[in-house]
Design a protein around this motif. Structure first.
Motif, mmCIF file in Angstrom:
data_model
loop_
_atom_site.group_PDB
_atom_site.id
_atom_site.type_symbol
_atom_site.label_atom_id
_atom_site.label_comp_id
_atom_site.label_asym_id
_atom_site.label_seq_id
_atom_site.Cartn_x
_atom_site.Cartn_y
_atom_site.Cartn_z
ATOM 1 N N LEU A 69 60.925 24.203 47.897
ATOM 2 C CA LEU A 69 59.741 23.496 47.426
ATOM 3 C C LEU A 69 58.467 24.240 47.800
ATOM 4 N N ASP A 70 58.467 24.856 48.971
ATOM 5 C CA ASP A 70 57.304 25.661 49.374
ATOM 6 C C ASP A 70 57.086 26.812 48.393
ATOM 7 N N TYR A 71 58.178 27.463 48.036
ATOM 8 C CA TYR A 71 58.072 28.583 47.086
ATOM 9 C C TYR A 71 57.564 28.097 45.735
ATOM 10 N N LEU A 72 58.131 27.002 45.252
ATOM 11 C CA LEU A 72 57.726 26.473 43.951
ATOM 12 C C LEU A 72 56.256 26.034 43.984
ATOM 13 N N GLU A 73 55.855 25.415 45.068
ATOM 14 C CA GLU A 73 54.469 24.991 45.219
ATOM 15 C C GLU A 73 53.515 26.175 45.098
ATOM 16 N N SER A 74 53.912 27.302 45.669
ATOM 17 C CA SER A 74 53.058 28.486 45.651
ATOM 18 C C SER A 74 53.032 29.172 44.289
ATOM 19 N N ALA A 75 54.005 28.863 43.445
ATOM 20 C CA ALA A 75 54.169 29.606 42.192
ATOM 21 C C ALA A 75 53.672 28.871 40.952
ATOM 22 N N ILE A 76 53.425 27.571 41.038
ATOM 23 C CA ILE A 76 53.005 26.812 39.863
ATOM 24 C C ILE A 76 51.554 27.149 39.520
ATOM 25 N N PRO A 77 51.299 27.669 38.317
ATOM 26 C CA PRO A 77 49.930 28.020 37.917
ATOM 27 C C PRO A 77 49.072 26.783 37.667
ATOM 28 N N ALA A 78 47.776 27.005 37.550
ATOM 29 C CA ALA A 78 46.839 25.913 37.287
ATOM 30 C C ALA A 78 47.120 25.226 35.955
ATOM 31 N N ALA A 110 64.410 24.167 33.091
ATOM 32 C CA ALA A 110 65.488 24.557 33.990
ATOM 33 C C ALA A 110 65.197 24.207 35.440
ATOM 34 N N VAL A 111 63.943 24.336 35.849
ATOM 35 C CA VAL A 111 63.610 24.073 37.249
ATOM 36 C C VAL A 111 63.376 22.587 37.500
ATOM 37 N N ALA A 112 62.859 21.869 36.520
ATOM 38 C CA ALA A 112 62.623 20.432 36.702
ATOM 39 C C ALA A 112 63.927 19.640 36.727
ATOM 40 N N SER A 113 64.917 20.079 35.978
ATOM 41 C CA SER A 113 66.142 19.304 35.834
ATOM 42 C C SER A 113 66.825 18.963 37.163
ATOM 43 N N VAL A 147 62.687 12.486 47.290
ATOM 44 C CA VAL A 147 61.626 12.565 46.292
ATOM 45 C C VAL A 147 60.555 13.546 46.766
ATOM 46 N N VAL A 148 60.014 14.319 45.850
ATOM 47 C CA VAL A 148 58.970 15.280 46.207
ATOM 48 C C VAL A 148 57.761 14.541 46.772
ATOM 49 N N ASP A 149 57.326 14.947 47.949
ATOM 50 C CA ASP A 149 56.195 14.326 48.629
ATOM 51 C C ASP A 149 54.893 14.929 48.097
ATOM 52 N N ALA A 150 54.084 14.104 47.464
ATOM 53 C CA ALA A 150 52.829 14.588 46.888
ATOM 54 C C ALA A 150 51.842 15.043 47.950
ATOM 55 N N ALA A 151 52.040 14.610 49.182
ATOM 56 C CA ALA A 151 51.135 15.021 50.258
ATOM 57 C C ALA A 151 51.415 16.452 50.701
ATOM 58 N N THR A 152 52.684 16.841 50.726
ATOM 59 C CA THR A 152 53.042 18.191 51.173
ATOM 60 C C THR A 152 53.209 19.169 50.024
ATOM 61 N N HIS A 153 53.601 18.672 48.841
ATOM 62 C CA HIS A 153 53.815 19.539 47.679
ATOM 63 C C HIS A 153 53.162 18.906 46.456
ATOM 64 N N PRO A 154 51.827 18.835 46.447
ATOM 65 C CA PRO A 154 51.131 18.146 45.355
ATOM 66 C C PRO A 154 51.333 18.772 43.984
ATOM 67 N N LYS A 155 51.377 20.109 43.922
ATOM 68 C CA LYS A 155 51.556 20.761 42.616
ATOM 69 C C LYS A 155 52.956 20.517 42.070
ATOM 70 N N VAL A 156 53.963 20.567 42.951
ATOM 71 C CA VAL A 156 55.339 20.298 42.502
ATOM 72 C C VAL A 156 55.458 18.858 42.021
ATOM 73 N N ALA A 157 54.874 17.935 42.760
ATOM 74 C CA ALA A 157 54.946 16.525 42.392
ATOM 75 C C ALA A 157 54.312 16.278 41.033
ATOM 76 N N ALA A 158 53.118 16.832 40.808
ATOM 77 C CA ALA A 158 52.422 16.621 39.529
ATOM 78 C C ALA A 158 53.133 17.322 38.387
ATOM 79 N N TRP A 159 53.558 18.565 38.625
ATOM 80 C CA TRP A 159 54.244 19.335 37.579
ATOM 81 C C TRP A 159 55.559 18.672 37.174
ATOM 82 N N SER A 160 56.377 18.298 38.163
ATOM 83 C CA SER A 160 57.684 17.716 37.849
ATOM 84 C C SER A 160 57.538 16.370 37.157
#
Length: 215
Positions: free
Chosen positions: A139-148, A163-166, A177-190
């Motif tokens: 999740l840390d890696y994905l958080e760092s990689a999601i573009p604006a 493929a990654v959301a599934s 569940v993805v924690d929006a506090a620690t991984h906000p971009k992953v939470a919003a993107w997914s």
């Protein structure tokens, strides 16, 4: 076209979303692990899902099926023609299928599939280790990689996002569940990807099914 598979498989889920984004009509025929269904076994010699029967042309493996369908139905483009973007999409599909799904599989199989579907105890220690050690790094890696833009490749929806959301649905079934506090971009993107019309009806059906299984 017939697709053989189960909604709780991240590979089947990815394929169903891909078909939805393409607007390709199909019939989903539910099969389970080791299912003896003759059509499924003919399409999938190794008994793995998903498998496809497209007017007599049979093929197994989600990636193989998607490559076939992308060539047959090139629009809308979900695997870019641009060399760099195509390479990125292939990488993200590999990440989703062999890294992310493998982590979710350790949790989902041992906590749900083994006890609820196979009637035997799962390896709960392996599931706990995957959740505590593997998942946070992914999740840390994905958080760092999601573009604006909110899309993984080319600022538009591609197979990479599907493929990654599934696999995140399998984590969710396990209570992770993805924690929006620690991984906000992953939470919003997914949330955005899984809410797309290509995913949402299958997700709703799957959640109803899992609610009965876990009750």
């Amino acid at each position: 076209m017939i697709i053989y598979g189960s909604l709780v498989s991240p590979f089947v889920r990815k394929l169903l979303a891909y078909l939805g984004e393409k607007g390709i009509e199909f019939e989903l025929k539910g099969v389970g692990i080791g299912d003896p269904d003759p059509g499924f076994r003919a399409a999938s010699p190794l008994g793995k899902m998903p498998a496809m029967d497209d007017d007599g042309f049979m093929l197994a493996d989600s990636s193989a099926i998607i490559q076939y369908l992308e060539a047959k139905h090139p629009a809308p483009e979900l695997i870019p023609a641009d060399p760099q973007e195509r390479g990125q999409v292939i990488w993200w599909e590999e990440f989703g299928d062999t890294v992310f799904a493998a982590c979710s599989g350790k949790m989902f199989f041992n906590r749900i599939v083994a006890p609820k579907f196979l009637g035997r105890e799962g390896d709960l220690a392996a599931a706990a280790l995957a959740e505590s050690e593997e998942l946070p790094k992914l999740l840390d890696y994905l958080e760092s990689a999601i573009p604006a833009s909110g899309f993984l490749v080319g600022d538009r929806l591609t197979l990479a996002d599907l493929a990654v959301a599934s696999p995140l649905m399998n984590f969710k079934h396990c209570g992770s569940v993805v924690d929006a506090a620690t991984h906000p971009k992953v939470a919003a993107w997914s949330a955005a990807i899984l809410a797309r019309p290509s995913f949402a009806p299958w997700v709703a059906k799957e959640e109803r099914m899992m609610a009965k299984v876990l009750a």
